[in-house]
Design an enzyme around this catalytic site. Sequence first.
Site, PDB file in Angstrom:
ATOM      1  N   LYS A 131       0.871  -1.229   0.052  1.00 57.74           N
ATOM      2  CA  LYS A 131       0.175  -0.068   0.059  1.00 57.74           C
ATOM      3  C   LYS A 131       0.936   1.304   0.082  1.00 57.74           C
ATOM      4  O   LYS A 131       0.696   2.050  -0.781  1.00 57.74           O
ATOM      5  CB  LYS A 131      -0.904   0.014   1.195  1.00 57.74           C
ATOM      6  N   SER A 132       1.797   1.270   1.021  1.00 56.38           N
ATOM      7  CA  SER A 132       2.906   2.565   0.969  1.00 56.38           C
ATOM      8  C   SER A 132       3.475   2.930  -0.477  1.00 56.38           C
ATOM      9  O   SER A 132       3.511   3.772  -0.874  1.00 56.38           O
ATOM     10  CB  SER A 132       3.708   2.205   2.063  1.00 56.38           C
ATOM     11  N   ARG A 182       3.155   5.856  -3.287  1.00 57.30           N
ATOM     12  CA  ARG A 182       4.060   6.793  -3.683  1.00 57.30           C
ATOM     13  C   ARG A 182       4.314   6.503  -5.321  1.00 57.30           C
ATOM     14  O   ARG A 182       4.727   7.432  -5.979  1.00 57.30           O
ATOM     15  CB  ARG A 182       5.294   6.255  -3.076  1.00 57.30           C
ATOM     16  N   SER A 201       8.079   9.549  11.414  1.00 56.88           N
ATOM     17  CA  SER A 201       6.647   9.473  10.597  1.00 56.88           C
ATOM     18  C   SER A 201       7.409   9.319   9.349  1.00 56.88           C
ATOM     19  O   SER A 201       7.757  10.694   8.728  1.00 56.88           O
ATOM     20  CB  SER A 201       5.805  10.522  10.866  1.00 56.88           C
ATOM     21  N   GLN A 257       5.526   9.484   6.638  1.00 52.59           N
ATOM     22  CA  GLN A 257       4.466  10.162   5.962  1.00 52.59           C
ATOM     23  C   GLN A 257       5.137  11.748   6.131  1.00 52.59           C
ATOM     24  O   GLN A 257       5.228  12.277   5.088  1.00 52.59           O
ATOM     25  CB  GLN A 257       3.078  10.017   6.534  1.00 52.59           C
ATOM     26  N   ASP A 283       2.796  -0.711  11.910  1.00 51.75           N
ATOM     27  CA  ASP A 283       1.163  -1.241  11.609  1.00 51.75           C
ATOM     28  C   ASP A 283       0.977  -2.550  11.867  1.00 51.75           C
ATOM     29  O   ASP A 283      -0.275  -2.912  12.010  1.00 51.75           O
ATOM     30  CB  ASP A 283       0.954  -1.164   9.931  1.00 51.75           C
ATOM     31  N   LYS A 336      -3.608   6.713  14.618  1.00 55.96           N
ATOM     32  CA  LYS A 336      -3.956   5.927  13.287  1.00 55.96           C
ATOM     33  C   LYS A 336      -5.377   5.830  12.862  1.00 55.96           C
ATOM     34  O   LYS A 336      -6.298   6.822  13.472  1.00 55.96           O
ATOM     35  CB  LYS A 336      -3.396   4.524  13.734  1.00 55.96           C
ATOM     36  N   ARG A 367      -5.283   3.070  18.233  1.00 58.02           N
ATOM     37  CA  ARG A 367      -5.172   1.631  18.008  1.00 58.02           C
ATOM     38  C   ARG A 367      -4.755   0.870  19.400  1.00 58.02           C
ATOM     39  O   ARG A 367      -4.608  -0.258  19.522  1.00 58.02           O
ATOM     40  CB  ARG A 367      -4.366   1.223  16.888  1.00 58.02           C
ATOM     41  N   ARG A 401      -7.141  -2.662   9.621  1.00 56.51           N
ATOM     42  CA  ARG A 401      -6.244  -3.727  10.487  1.00 56.51           C
ATOM     43  C   ARG A 401      -6.865  -4.163  11.863  1.00 56.51           C
ATOM     44  O   ARG A 401      -6.461  -5.485  12.170  1.00 56.51           O
ATOM     45  CB  ARG A 401      -4.793  -2.831  10.919  1.00 56.51           C
TER      46      ARG A 401
HETATM   47  C1  S3P Z   1       3.135   5.340   6.000  1.00 62.61           C
HETATM   48  C2  S3P Z   1       3.615   5.403   7.078  1.00 62.61           C
HETATM   49  C3  S3P Z   1       2.946   4.864   8.622  1.00 62.61           C
HETATM   50  C4  S3P Z   1       2.187   3.886   8.552  1.00 62.61           C
HETATM   51  C5  S3P Z   1       1.270   4.009   7.574  1.00 62.61           C
HETATM   52  C6  S3P Z   1       1.696   4.179   5.864  1.00 62.61           C
HETATM   53  C7  S3P Z   1       3.453   5.509   4.940  1.00 62.61           C
HETATM   54  O1  S3P Z   1       2.613   6.164   9.162  1.00 62.61           O
HETATM   55  O2  S3P Z   1       1.379   3.681   9.730  1.00 62.61           O
HETATM   56  O3  S3P Z   1       0.206   2.947   7.428  1.00 62.61           O
HETATM   57  O4  S3P Z   1       3.097   4.982   3.608  1.00 62.61           O
HETATM   58  O5  S3P Z   1       4.565   6.349   4.676  1.00 62.61           O
HETATM   59  P1  S3P Z   1       3.431   7.193  10.041  1.00 62.61           P
HETATM   60  O6  S3P Z   1       4.419   7.875   9.111  1.00 62.61           O
HETATM   61  O7  S3P Z   1       2.440   8.473  10.248  1.00 62.61           O
HETATM   62  O8  S3P Z   1       3.825   6.700  11.029  1.00 62.61           O
END
Ligand code: S3P
Length: 433
Positions: free
Chosen positions: A21-22, A26, A168, A170, A320, A347, A351, A393
Amino acid sequence: MNRRFLPVDRLRGNYTPPADKSISHRAALFGAMSADPVRISNYLDSHDTAATLAAVLALGAAVDEHGPGDMTIRGVGLRTPAAVTNGTLDVQNSGTLLRLLPGWLAGQPGGEWTLTGDESIQRRPVDRVVEPLRAMGAGLTARDERFPPLHVVGAELRAIDYTLPVASAQVKSCVLIAGMLAVGQTSVTEPEQSRDHTERILCRARVPFERDGLTSRVSEVDELELYDLHVPGDPSSAAFIAAAASIVPDARVVIQGMGLNWTRTGFFRILERMGAVVIAELEKRPEVIPSHEPIGEVDVAQAPLVATTVEADEVPLAIDELPLVALLGAFAEGDTVVRGAQELRVKETDRIAAVVEGLGGLGVDIEATDDGFVVHGGTGVEGGSIDARGDHRMAMLGAVAGIASQTGVEVRGMEAAAVSYPGFEADLKALIA
Ligand code: S3P
């Protein structure tokens, strides 16, 4: 949709997890930011990643689908405000889209957008991206300074040196993306290592990028040189099957085509430490960030488990999957402790509360702490009912708890699984049959 998962006495076979997914998020975003077409293979088919495709289409990119997961994105280039229409973008349930996309939009002078999403997204903090992007010169406003809707007014950006208050990927990715559009060299320092998929794509796209310990540096660039991206199988999705294979009696599953990036396989290292049989050549921390994602096989078999402690530095590498550590803790001898994981509270749902109340309701002896939980193990899962709370999840956690329980588990809101893993129930069934 409620579903009942009954105890099983068999879980065996080969298994291929859905696409990551991540990395899919991207891939779509970097495809949209490229002026040349980018061929993407094995893009994840899920609610979250469909939201990202819809967003890039709304921003002027075109998507040519060649087959399942196989597509060419014809992007608009890194700086093409003319091709990018202003307006509202719906991120639906996707926190990753909500945090990464503003990095690109912030660097488009003349552009203005509002990002919003579903009910759960309205509770996800965005102040963490507002702060650095404002410091770079963009105009951002959020409800109560903290939550979506998030309004972004693009500007000419200037480089900053930014230290993340919490690890993070993200937020790190958001600042790195904005850094490609900012005059000068932008640096981002994280308190602990988080997933590095964005960094690998920057290297692949020949963006001037350096990594030094926990600091990443990116310089302004005109165009990306990105032509193709392959998405590996998602270790976070595979983790549910791996957890099941560690607690269902006599189980053994061979996971194929899984991403082995060391910043994503923390859970598999924890699983091994707890005593499950894990045979895999997981990637070791590389000296230099590579421009690809390693892929391979992981063989997991059930064995008696022992308790473990997960400390703060390990948390981002298994963020996760921590709900699954709680479930494994119930089957392990001793107290399993997770610390330094306060991020779990922001999240898709809180969680820590969801796991403690959810597993507690199934007969697991578990307590919440401010930054994690403690499981007094050895009892396994009795059974009962668990509410997914709209969190994919949590839904899958309930299902895995059910097949390893004594009396079965009813999951309320199983449809949430489709956010990341629409085929979850079918894949589980195939291994049970
Ligand atoms: C992700 C980063 C994580 C993760 C999320 C996906 C990403 O979050 O929990 O499911 O794709 O960069 P955080 O960066 O907020 O920890």
